[in-house]
Every structure is written in structure tokens, then in C-alpha cells.
Design an enzyme around this catalytic site. Structure first.
Site, short mmCIF file in Angstrom:
data_model
loop_
_atom_site.label_atom_id
_atom_site.label_comp_id
_atom_site.label_asym_id
_atom_site.label_seq_id
_atom_site.Cartn_x
_atom_site.Cartn_y
_atom_site.Cartn_z
N ASP A 167 4.67 22.36 -11.17
CA ASP A 167 3.67 21.75 -12.08
C ASP A 167 4.20 21.71 -13.38
O ASP A 167 4.26 22.78 -14.03
CB ASP A 167 2.43 22.44 -11.78
CG ASP A 167 1.19 21.68 -12.37
OD1 ASP A 167 1.46 21.21 -13.51
OD2 ASP A 167 0.23 21.60 -11.88
N LYS A 172 -10.04 21.51 -13.78
CA LYS A 172 -8.42 21.34 -13.83
C LYS A 172 -7.98 21.74 -15.00
O LYS A 172 -7.01 22.44 -15.17
CB LYS A 172 -8.35 19.69 -13.49
CG LYS A 172 -6.66 19.34 -13.36
CD LYS A 172 -6.38 18.09 -12.88
CE LYS A 172 -6.81 17.58 -11.52
NZ LYS A 172 -6.41 16.10 -11.25
N ASN A 232 4.79 6.86 -6.58
CA ASN A 232 3.20 6.39 -6.66
C ASN A 232 3.22 5.16 -7.46
O ASN A 232 4.13 4.73 -8.18
CB ASN A 232 2.36 7.66 -7.23
CG ASN A 232 3.11 8.05 -8.54
OD1 ASN A 232 2.72 7.42 -9.52
ND2 ASN A 232 3.59 9.36 -8.57
#
Ligand code: CTP
Length: 413
Positions: free
Chosen positions: A308, A342, A212
Site C-alpha cells: 500500500d 480509511k 482497472n
């Protein structure tokens, strides 16, 4: 416990200079990097070659050396360290320091530095007791120079008394204590910090990957800011073009799984800041050989979810170390609302939300507009440079820990 710390060791003249060799070894054993300056007097007792071999770095001996100046000016030399240690410190160099002389590279570095200085005096007892030396020491201590020794004992010259250089373990202990003592400008001294930064690369085959746009600028700036405030900082970074910031230890990784592993190895820490743009997915069954074109048929890739890292660190069972976990939320719409949800989902304490829509210029840019979300509310930060945002976050981390008791943060604690 000296991981990433940079020490400039100035070796001046005296029989005790041989102890400087052992000092270099002991400091490096604990993870410090040591760069040496050797005075003309010091070079009568130890050679530049032995210091270079032990420090695995160039040894600086001359003020007016064209090569040295082009590689590393003497001003930079004096600033690219976290601490300057003068060991042994002869009566001569102490007098130069007190008077502010700058006739050689050692004296110049000591006059030009903006970093703390520690002296380890070594000289004959009469020289140590002389009114001139007493006055010089008093002047230096008034300026905040730290001192280790000297101690009493037999001297190389056959006399007995105070003036012997402190032993190496005592010097190392003083240096460890220095780095662990919070001072007004180093409020995070004695704390350990972990920062993730940059993108991750998830392989498709040996030549292709998914990645990314993350530049690592914000994460790297945060690691540097925490380290500047005194924290022993470990930066775990995906592939970026930025250099490693000074004064910390950097671990370079590629994939999300590598990043998680490196983070777990860095534990326990006091604070973790997850600023990396970790790939959410990786390719299931990445190929060992390059995928070839087959009669116009495109390969299909199956993606599986990556671990994660933020959530793993936040939700660790028991006595969680990091006690403070800070995440980022890269959002393109409904920034605060999405980020508030989040924060709950990830279980972190603080979350910095940023707008990463293409129009914001956040990815790769030098500024950021952040919102700090905590259990008790949202703080909107004005648009500022990534460096300023990092300083502000590091300061808030320092405020958070100000009144919290120290818990041993060393590995295995
Ligand atoms: N993060 C992480 N490990 C992952 C994914 C994200 O540690 N596998 C961390 C990031 O470093 C950041 C935070 O989680 O601190 C949020 O990242 P973000 O990309 O905004 O969130 P996602 O979990 O990817 O959620 P979504 O893509 O649904 O917005």
C-alpha cells in the site's frame, strides 16, 4: 534541482554568445529542458547546429518559417516555457524589448509571452552606459524583467568596464533562485511534490494483466496544478493514454511494486498526493510464458496483496518527508463514513473521497464530486471539473505550506 523546468533561451548577437553553449549544458545537467531561439546576430557567433546538439532540440531562427509554424507556432513557443532567458542580451534586443517591437522570432516571443523573463546583458561599456540603454533597462525592470549582470572587466573590444556578460555559474544560480523563490503566483516554489496517477497493471503472463478503469485524469491534473503553483513535481504514473503534463518530471511504471519503488526514489518531498488506482492484489507467480488452454481446463490464479503506497508514505518512521500526505478514497457507498475510517487506517493527513459508482461517471469522466476529509472535519466540494478540483487542492496545499518553514527538500536531504 531544475528537474522538469522548461527554459526558452534566446541567444542574441555578441561575442559572449559562446557562453550560451555552456549555459545550455549546465542547465540540462540539472534536469531542465532548454529550447533555443537564435537571432540573426547571435548566429554570427554560434551556429544553430551547436545549440541543437547541446539542447537536443530544434533551434528556432526564423519568424516566417512554414515548417516551424506548423510544428510549433511562435506564440506557443513563447508560452511553453516556465522562464525565458535572454543570454546574451545585446543592446539591440533590449531596445526592441523596451519598445515592444516584433520584427524577428526572438522579439516576437518576448512580446507574446505570458511567462517571466530574465535578461543577461552583454555589450561594450559605452553602450551599457548610454542613456538609451539606461532608459531601456529601467523600463524593462519596471515591467518585472529579471536581470543578471553585467559585470566589470576586460572587454573583447579592448576596453575595460561594466558590460561583460555574467559568468555561467552566476546565471545558473540566478535561475535556481528564481525557481526556489515563492512569488504570489508561485506559492509552492522551493517545495517538492510527488503525485501518483493512473491504474497499475499486474501481469498474469507476458500478454495478459489485471488493471482497472482509472484514466489518470485527476492525478495528472493535480500534478500539473502543483507544478503551475511552482512546486518541483514528480508524477509517477501507471499506463494511461494522457500525455505528460508540461513542466514536471514524469516516471512511467506498470505494476504497484514499480510504483512504490519510483515513489521511494522521489523522496524526500514536501507533499505526496496518491491519486493512483493501485491494484490491491497481484498474481502470485505470474508466468514467464503465455498460459495455454489445456483441454477445456481453466487456470486458477492465486492473488497476493500489493504494497500500500499511501500507507507506506504516511506511516514512514521518524522525520517523515512528505510532511503532508493526501490520499484518495474510491468508494461506491457510504462515501464519507467509509472514507473517514480509511483516512485513519491509512494514516494520511488529508483524504479526498469520491464516488466511483458507475452511475457517478467519475472513472474516465471529466468531473468529480469530492469531499476533503481532515482530522478536524469534512469539506464538501461541489461537483466540478477534474481540472478545477486539482486547482482547488493545489491552492489548499499552498495555503498549508504558506507559513511553514522551508526544510531542504533536495535528494538525500
Ligand atoms: N493506494 C495505494 N496503494 C495501494 C492501494 C491504494 O497507494 N496498494 C492508495 C490510493 O492511491 C488512494 C488510497 O490508497 O489514495 C485509497 O485507495 P482505495 O482503492 O480507495 O482504497 P483501498 O486501500 O484499496 O481500500 P478498499 O479497496 O478496501 O476500499
Amino acid at each position: 534541482m531544475l528537474q522538469g523546468r522548461r527554459i526558452l533561451l534566446i541567444v542574441s548577437g555578441g561575442i559572449a554568445a559562446y557562453k550560451a553553449l555552456d549555459l545550455v549544458r549546465r542547465l540540462r545537467e540539472r534536469g531542465a529542458s532548454v529550447r533555443c531561439v537564435l537571432t540573426e546576430g547571435g548566429a554570427q557567433f554560434v551556429t544553430p547546429l551547436s545549440l541543437a546538439a547541446l539542447s537536443e532540440d530544434k533551434v528556432y531562427t526564423e519568424l516566417f518559417s512554414l515548417t516551424d509554424e506548423s510544428e510549433m507556432g511562435h506564440i506557443r513557443l513563447s508560452r511553453e516555457a516556465d522562464l525565458l532567458v535572454v543570454a546574451p542580451a545585446s543592446a539591440d534586443i533590449l531596445a526592441k524589448m523596451a519598445a515592444g517591437l516584433a520584427g524577428d522570432i526572438a522579439a516576437t516571443a518576448l512580446l507574446a509571452t505570458d511567462k517571466p523573463v530574465m535578461i543577461v546583458p552583454a555589450m561594450n561599456v559605452r553602450m551599457w552606459e548610454h542613456a538609451a540603454t539606461r532608459a531601456n533597462i529601467a523600463t524593462l525592470e519596471k515591467r518585472g524583467v529579471l536581470r543578471v549582470g553585467p559585470v566589470s572587466g576586460d572587454m573583447a573590444c579592448g576596453e575595460y568596464g561594466e558590460g561583460r556578460m555574467a559568468e555561467v555559474p552566476d546565471i545558473v544560480a540566478a535561475i535556481l533562485k528564481f525557481f526556489a523563490t515563492p512569488m504570489p503566483d508561485r506559492p509552492l516554489a522551493g517545495r517538492r511534490a510527488l503525485v501518483t496517477s493512473g491504474p497499475t497493471r499486474e501481469p498474469i503472463d507476458p500478454v495478459r494483466f489485471i488493471a482497472n478503469h482509472s484514466s489518470g485524469k485527476q492525478g495528472h491534473a493535480i500534478a500539473e496544478a502543483l507544478s503551475r503553483l511552482g512546486a518541483e513535481t514528480i508524477l509517477v504514473s501507471g499506463p494511461v493514454t494522457l500525455p505528460d503534463p508540461p513542466g514536471l518530471s514524469a516516471v512511467h511504471v506498470e505494476s504497484a511494486r514499480d510504483m512504490l519503488r519510483a515513489c521511494e526514489q522521489a523522496l524526500p518531498v514536501d507533499v505526496a498526493v496518491c491519486a493512483a488506482a493501485v491494484a490491491d492484489w497481484r498474481v502470485k507467480d505470474a508466468k514467464d510464458q503465455k498460459i495455454k488452454k489445456k483441454n477445456g481446463k481453466s487456470p486458477s490464479l492465486t492473488l497476493v496483496e500489493n504494497p500500500d503506497i499511501l500507507k507506506t508514505l504516511s506511516t514512514a518512521a521518524g522525520n517523515r518527508r512528505p510532511s503532508l500526505v493526501v490520499g484518495f478514497a474510491a468508494e461506491t457507498e457510504n462515501i464519507v463514513k467509509n472514507a473517514t475510517e480509511k483516512r485513519r487506517r491509512k494514516g494520511c493527513d488529508w483524504l479526498l473521497a469520491n464516488d466511483v459508482s458507475p452511475a457517478s461517471g467519475t472513472f474516465g469522466g471529466d468531473s468529480n464530486r469530492l469531499h476533503l476529509i481532515r482530522e478536524d472535519g469534512v469539506e464538501d466540494w461541489p461537483k466540478m471539473s477534474k481540472a478545477d478540483a486539482a486547482t482547488r487542492l493545489a491552492q489548499q496545499v499552498a495555503d498549508h505550506f504558506r507559513d511553514l518553514p522551508f526544510r531542504p527538500a533536495g535528494k538525500g536531504a
